[in-house]
Design a protein around this motif. Sequence first.
Motif, PDB file in Angstrom:
ATOM      1  N   SER A 174       0.758  -1.374  -0.051  1.00  0.00           N
ATOM      2  CA  SER A 174      -0.074   0.171  -0.057  1.00  0.00           C
ATOM      3  C   SER A 174       0.924   1.170   0.107  1.00  0.00           C
ATOM      4  O   SER A 174       0.487   2.237  -0.523  1.00  0.00           O
ATOM      5  CB  SER A 174      -0.869   0.026   1.058  1.00  0.00           C
ATOM      6  N   ASN A 178       0.788   4.258  -2.608  1.00  0.00           N
ATOM      7  CA  ASN A 178       0.486   5.649  -2.105  1.00  0.00           C
ATOM      8  C   ASN A 178       1.384   6.539  -2.983  1.00  0.00           C
ATOM      9  O   ASN A 178       1.071   7.741  -3.391  1.00  0.00           O
ATOM     10  CB  ASN A 178       0.812   5.646  -0.592  1.00  0.00           C
ATOM     11  N   SER A 203      -4.690   3.840  -1.014  1.00  0.00           N
ATOM     12  CA  SER A 203      -3.785   2.868  -0.469  1.00  0.00           C
ATOM     13  C   SER A 203      -4.003   2.091   0.862  1.00  0.00           C
ATOM     14  O   SER A 203      -3.752   0.835   0.991  1.00  0.00           O
ATOM     15  CB  SER A 203      -2.405   3.462  -0.398  1.00  0.00           C
TER      16      SER A 203
END
Length: 447
Positions: A174, A178, A203
């Motif tokens: 994630s 991001n 994310s």
Amino acid sequence: MDKQEQLLTSGSVQRRIIEFAIPLFLGNLFQQLYNAADSLIVGRYLGSNALAAVSTSGNLIFLIVGFFSGIASGAGVIIGRYLGARDAKGVEVAVHTTVVIGIIGSILMTFIGTIFAKPVLQLMGTPEEVLGDSVTYFQIYFLASVGFVMYNIFVGILQAAGDSRHPLYYLMISSIINVVLDLAFIRGMHKGVGAAALATGISQLVSAFLCMVQLLRVKADYRLVPGKIRLNLSMARRIIDQGLPAGIQNSVMSFSNVVIQSYINAYGAMAMAGIGAYVKIEGFLFIPVTSFALALTTFVSQNMGARQEERIKRGVRFGIGIILVSAQVLGILMLIFAKPLLGLFDHTPQVIQFGYDRCKFVVMFFFLCAFTHAMGAVLRGIGKPAVPMIVFLVCWCIVRIIFLSVTEIFVHSIVTTYLVYPITWTLSSVTLFIYYKRLNIEKILQG
């Protein structure tokens, strides 16, 4: 009990704590990348006012996020106790009740965050040139609140079972998402600060989904079964009793920072940007503290369930020692490299100077802040979450507000917002140390 459950109730105390804490450390590192990526990219491509907007919104966001993080940690203590006691039914009920609490919390946070963003930011004294971007960032972030709430809930369950590896993997994924989305939205598409919040929200949703999938497929007592997701009122009360003080404690810390931020806002966008950049860097420095503190809470809670008093005491001594040393070493390094690190966020000399001035006043006292967090973690694991909550409320909130209110009457200087930290860290450290020395763990286990 499935072999995937890596309980901390046997084996070398030092090794088990370190093995559990290392993935937490790496996971917290990537978690900080969430925050730093927004600020770094926003500051580079959108300017100082945009960086100030993200910074002032961040303190308010952490106030709310910290509350649910505390609830999740409280649920983790309860689940850890049942796991340590080998109570499969208790684990099952606690896990599914925790998920229901997370779903309810997600709905509440979406409503609160989107409706009350502007009036709260205005109450903080956010400058007009920053307010619009701050509101946009805050509202978009909370539209995806299900991501950060459920992520904390799912991670709390996994870590209570001794699984700190899978949350690490999901955070790595994630965090990369991001950063890529930040660059695509802001640098590639030339969008504003709202795009940074959107990237973070997406994310976080991904990381929450991946954690959920892991809980659905794990072959262990803490497995998530959709058909069993229901609210057990008795268990919910136990979770709230344990988690509410931790949630309030986290919110108190964030609220005190919101109050301090309101004083910083009075010195303009340059101060907001510089101190905001410093806070992002400081977040990285405290990763070992938060990682080993969480490891201590899990270690203590599981061993309380297994009724292993001497093992608890050995773990506490080792955990606190490593937390203090790592915090102070990193504080000294920060003092040495502060200016070039601050320059990564914003090249403006005034911004860098504000961040460096904050650094000079606080880094040599990091060991006090670290000790407070460590003792709070131990007491939560023992089942005394109200004690650190009260200490944090008094020392890190009430005393700070009184100190700033009084000193502002006589001295109008941003330096007072720096001094308030070492003063209150000292008070909280001494108070928690005295309480712990008088604590009778054997009596608690017998009770």
